[in-house]
Enzyme design. Sequence first.
Site, PDB file in Angstrom:
ATOM      1  N   CYS A 139       0.795  -1.226   0.000  1.00 57.19           N
ATOM      2  CA  CYS A 139       0.000   0.000   0.000  1.00 57.19           C
ATOM      3  C   CYS A 139       0.827   1.275   0.000  1.00 57.19           C
ATOM      4  CB  CYS A 139      -0.951   0.007   1.194  1.00 57.19           C
ATOM      5  SG  CYS A 139      -2.141  -1.341   1.156  1.00 57.19           S
ATOM      6  N   CYS A 459       0.409   2.549   6.594  1.00 52.28           N
ATOM      7  CA  CYS A 459       0.833   1.178   6.866  1.00 52.28           C
ATOM      8  C   CYS A 459       0.831   0.415   5.548  1.00 52.28           C
ATOM      9  CB  CYS A 459      -0.128   0.509   7.853  1.00 52.28           C
ATOM     10  SG  CYS A 459      -1.841   0.455   7.258  1.00 52.28           S
TER      11      CYS A 459
END
Length: 475
Positions: A139, A459
């Site tokens: 991500c 994250c």
Amino acid sequence: MTSILTYTFKTLPSSSKWALRFFIRPLSCSSQLQAAPAVQTKSKKTLAKPNIRNIVVVDGVRIPFLLSGTSYKDLMPHDLARAALLGLLHRTDVPKNVVDYLIFGTVIQEVKTSNVAREAALGAGFSDKTPAHTVTMACISSNQSMTTAVGLIASGQCDVVVAGGVELMSDVPIRHSRKMRKMMLDLNKAKTLGQRLSLLSKFRLNFLSPELPAVAEFSTSETMGHSADRLAAAFAVSRLEQDEYALRSHTLAKKAQDEGLLSDVVPFKVPGKDTVTKDNGIRPSSLEQMAKLKPAFIKPYGTVTAANSSFLTDGASAMLIMAEDKALALGYKPKAYLRDFVYVSQDPKDQLLLGPTYATPKVLEKAGLTMNDIDAFEFHEAFSGQILANFKAMDSDWFAQNYMGRKTKVGSLPMEKFNTWGGSLSLGHPFGATGCRLVMAAANRLQKDGGQYGLVAACAAGGQGHAMIVEAYPK
């Protein structure tokens, strides 16, 4: 609710002993979830460093982020990336021959266009003499594309780099089983009919079972949703608190969209369809409606649902990054400086989604700033439970001392400065493209509100994380 959380807690692995410290400490930020008016801040020191080139974002765009399976479903990833590049060219009028390099981030690669940066660049009309490469870091893939661009410019290798990211979750690779793949490869090598018949005699019907992709950790075989559910339980984040946070994200995103604040969005004429002009996942609901949804991962006692999770999204983003002197020579007024950044990694099982907690203090210390110096926080929202667990971890002396090697906690995040134009829960999360959206949101908020510093954090799968300081360009 207490009994439900108790049950979930009992299912946690023994390695999550730190959960005991938070289970009896309820999160009390529900009353803070509505954004307050932006705070005007005094001018602070600049983060320019001697003998290091200043690196700026001239501008950045993204095509609308759409729910997977909607208007982009018949396209390929390079189509979306090309649209973002064309939008950037239109927005900035940058001559294509000025761009030294292009970098795109992506997560689930289309095998036909594995270097999607190159294919998108050629499709957008960039010279075939302009190099391009693709990076992947879950991500934070477009975060990596941006910081790679920073490195190329800081080292003097380039003056102008386009960085971006793309994801098309509407069409992900579905493979034959490994046994079937091996048989097909062996058949291709077989030279005689006898060899082919011998191989075919080993065929079994279960060879036809496909391998479906999953958003899961290779090292733990656990889906990210399960990790989010366990993390929320460990930090005693209730279902109601998660739903309240998700509602806040959608409400603020709708407000920003209606007021024209999401200026990084550029229209995209989808071939054979209408022009798409705005994100389609922003859907403010009510707590009553959200409460009706069943747990999506840990059933029946989990707290993570479709309403408080980011949804599968298609989209692409692109940014024009330059050395400051080059930007000024070309007549541009940049939006922001890209300053210090850090990458972190933790245990991918029990701390998979705590990247912002670990990265935030490191980047602040590297920049010589404190939490109070930050005027705009832009954190990636994978799940409401993930965001709220990070809030609690950052505001815990015990967690700081026992897990971060720090004497004191990172500190509490001021909600009046946090994701005030919505976040991934509402705007969407194309895995490879979100990092650029976060940076442009921070830069645009600083420009609008008169702030100086923004902090971007996210994250990522594998227990990794990223944080960066963005400094507004002087008016």
